[in-house]
Design a protein around this motif. Structure first.
Motif, PDB file in Angstrom:
ATOM      1  N   GLY A 148       0.824  -1.198   0.000  1.00  0.00           N
ATOM      2  CA  GLY A 148       0.000   0.000   0.000  1.00  0.00           C
ATOM      3  C   GLY A 148       0.858   1.248   0.000  1.00  0.00           C
ATOM      4  O   GLY A 148       1.865   1.331  -0.699  1.00  0.00           O
ATOM      5  N   ALA A 149       0.484   2.214   0.826  1.00  0.00           N
ATOM      6  CA  ALA A 149       1.205   3.480   0.909  1.00  0.00           C
ATOM      7  C   ALA A 149       2.314   3.401   1.958  1.00  0.00           C
ATOM      8  O   ALA A 149       2.370   2.461   2.759  1.00  0.00           O
ATOM      9  CB  ALA A 149       0.226   4.601   1.266  1.00  0.00           C
ATOM     10  N   GLU A 150       3.217   4.373   1.925  1.00  0.00           N
ATOM     11  CA  GLU A 150       4.262   4.538   2.947  1.00  0.00           C
ATOM     12  C   GLU A 150       4.972   3.222   3.279  1.00  0.00           C
ATOM     13  O   GLU A 150       5.133   2.846   4.440  1.00  0.00           O
ATOM     14  CB  GLU A 150       3.647   5.143   4.219  1.00  0.00           C
ATOM     15  CG  GLU A 150       3.018   6.508   3.990  1.00  0.00           C
ATOM     16  CD  GLU A 150       2.434   7.120   5.251  1.00  0.00           C
ATOM     17  OE1 GLU A 150       2.217   6.374   6.236  1.00  0.00           O
ATOM     18  OE2 GLU A 150       2.193   8.332   5.259  1.00  0.00           O
ATOM     19  N   ARG A 151       5.433   2.541   2.256  1.00  0.00           N
ATOM     20  CA  ARG A 151       5.916   1.169   2.448  1.00  0.00           C
ATOM     21  C   ARG A 151       7.145   1.071   3.346  1.00  0.00           C
ATOM     22  O   ARG A 151       7.240   0.153   4.167  1.00  0.00           O
ATOM     23  CB  ARG A 151       6.176   0.514   1.088  1.00  0.00           C
ATOM     24  CG  ARG A 151       4.907   0.414   0.259  1.00  0.00           C
ATOM     25  CD  ARG A 151       5.069  -0.427  -0.984  1.00  0.00           C
ATOM     26  NE  ARG A 151       3.920  -0.232  -1.862  1.00  0.00           N
ATOM     27  CZ  ARG A 151       3.675  -0.930  -2.957  1.00  0.00           C
ATOM     28  NH1 ARG A 151       4.522  -1.886  -3.329  1.00  0.00           N
ATOM     29  NH2 ARG A 151       2.615  -0.687  -3.702  1.00  0.00           N
ATOM     30  N   VAL A 152       8.073   1.978   3.202  1.00  0.00           N
ATOM     31  CA  VAL A 152       9.258   1.915   4.064  1.00  0.00           C
ATOM     32  C   VAL A 152       8.868   2.153   5.518  1.00  0.00           C
ATOM     33  O   VAL A 152       9.354   1.467   6.426  1.00  0.00           O
ATOM     34  CB  VAL A 152      10.323   2.929   3.604  1.00  0.00           C
ATOM     35  CG1 VAL A 152      11.486   2.978   4.596  1.00  0.00           C
ATOM     36  CG2 VAL A 152      10.842   2.558   2.211  1.00  0.00           C
ATOM     37  N   ALA A 153       7.965   3.090   5.755  1.00  0.00           N
ATOM     38  CA  ALA A 153       7.514   3.373   7.121  1.00  0.00           C
ATOM     39  C   ALA A 153       6.766   2.195   7.727  1.00  0.00           C
ATOM     40  O   ALA A 153       6.693   2.067   8.957  1.00  0.00           O
ATOM     41  CB  ALA A 153       6.623   4.612   7.127  1.00  0.00           C
ATOM     42  N   CYS A 154       6.215   1.323   6.888  1.00  0.00           N
ATOM     43  CA  CYS A 154       5.460   0.166   7.378  1.00  0.00           C
ATOM     44  C   CYS A 154       6.360  -0.976   7.843  1.00  0.00           C
ATOM     45  O   CYS A 154       5.898  -1.879   8.556  1.00  0.00           O
ATOM     46  CB  CYS A 154       4.528  -0.353   6.280  1.00  0.00           C
ATOM     47  SG  CYS A 154       3.188   0.779   5.829  1.00  0.00           S
ATOM     48  N   VAL A 155       7.624  -0.953   7.455  1.00  0.00           N
ATOM     49  CA  VAL A 155       8.498  -2.099   7.710  1.00  0.00           C
ATOM     50  C   VAL A 155       8.697  -2.349   9.204  1.00  0.00           C
ATOM     51  O   VAL A 155       8.523  -3.477   9.690  1.00  0.00           O
ATOM     52  CB  VAL A 155       9.854  -1.922   7.001  1.00  0.00           C
ATOM     53  CG1 VAL A 155      10.856  -2.976   7.474  1.00  0.00           C
ATOM     54  CG2 VAL A 155       9.668  -2.019   5.491  1.00  0.00           C
ATOM     55  N   ALA A 156       9.083  -1.330   9.961  1.00  0.00           N
ATOM     56  CA  ALA A 156       9.360  -1.534  11.388  1.00  0.00           C
ATOM     57  C   ALA A 156       8.122  -1.999  12.154  1.00  0.00           C
ATOM     58  O   ALA A 156       8.201  -2.978  12.920  1.00  0.00           O
ATOM     59  CB  ALA A 156       9.935  -0.261  12.002  1.00  0.00           C
TER      60      ALA A 156
END
Length: 211
Positions: free
Chosen positions: A139-147
Motif C-alpha cells: 500500500g502506501a508509505e511502504r518503508v515506514a510500514c516495515v518496522a
C-alpha cells in the motif's frame, strides 16, 4: 530469397514465443484481467496484484490456520480470505476501503486510515493488539510500514513485499536484512500489467511458509 528466409526465422521465433508465454498467461487469467480491468484469474475469481510466481508460491504454502495483515486492500483481501483464518487490512482511500469491505466475508476487517502526515497508517497494525503470521506491504508509505510490520509478526511470521524491484524501498530492505530476514525474490508478469515486477518474501528460519 533472403526476405523469405528472414520471414521464416521471424515466424519460427514468434511461434516459439507464443508457445512459451501465451499458455501460462491464458491459464493464470492474465488475458481476462486485461480485458476486464481487474485482478482475476481465468475463472474470474479475485487474485492479489502480485507477480504470478509469488501468487503460485503462496497458493501452495499458506494454510487455513494463518492470520494476515495487509497494507493496502483489494482483490488480494478476498483472495486471502478464502485461504486463511483471518485478514485485517488498512487502506488510505476511504471509498476503496468501503468497496472492499462491502464484498468481504466475515473473517475480514477493513479499516480506513488517511495519510495525514503522521505515522497513523503505518502504525495501524500495532493497534490490533495481536501478532500476524503474514504481513503484506503493498500500500502506501511502504518503508515506514516495515518496522511496525516486523514487530507485529509471530515467531514464524513472514513479510510479503510487493514491487520490491523499486529502488525507493531500499531502506526497507536494509531494515529487514538487519532484522535477520532472508529474501526470496519472485519475478514475473502480474494481473493487469504488461511488464514484469518483483514480489519478495522476507522470512526467518522456522517460518510459516516452510522456507
Amino acid at each position: 530469397m533472403l526476405k523469405k528466409a528472414i520471414w521464416r526465422i521471424l515466424e519460427a521465433g514468434s511461434a516459439a514465443w507464443m508457445n512459451r508465454y501465451v499458455p501460462p498467461l491464458r491459464d493464470n487469467g492474465w488475458f481476462r484481467s486485461r480485458r476486464e480491468d481487474r485482478c482475476v484469474d481465468g475463472a474470474g475469481e479475485p487474485l492479489p496484484w502480485l507477480a504470478y510466481p509469488a501468487i503460485d508460491f503462496l497458493e501452495r504454502r499458506v494454510s487455513p490456520s494463518l492470520s494476515v495483515f495487509e497494507y493496502g486492500s483489494g482483490a488480494s483481501t478476498l483472495w486471502w480470505a478464502r485461504r486463511v483464518r483471518s485478514v485485517s487490512s488498512v487502506d488510505h482511500d476511504a471509498s476503496w476501503a468501503g468497496k472492499v469491505a462491502a464484498q468481504a466475508p466475515a473473517n475480514v476487517e477493513v479499516a480506513h486510515v488517511p495519510l495525514d502526515g503522521t505515522s497513523a497508517y503505518a502504525r495501524h497494525i500495532l493497534a490490533q493488539g495481536k501478532p500476524f503470521d503474514i504481513v503484506v506491504i503493498d500500500g502506501a508509505e511502504r518503508v515506514a510500514c516495515v518496522a511496525p510490520a516486523m514487530s507485529s509478526l509471530t515467531a514464524a511470521g513472514v513479510i510479503v513485499f510487493d514491487n520490491s524491484e523499486r529502488p525507493e524501498y531500499q531502506e526497507g530492505y536494509r531494515q529487514l536484512g538487519a532484522g535477520g530476514f532472508r529474501r526470496l525474490e519472485l519475478v514475473g508478469m502480474a494481473p493487469l500489467i504488461d511488464y514484469q515486477i518483483e514480489t519478495s518474501i522476507f522470512y526467518r528460519p522456522g517460518n510459516c511458509l516452510g522456507l
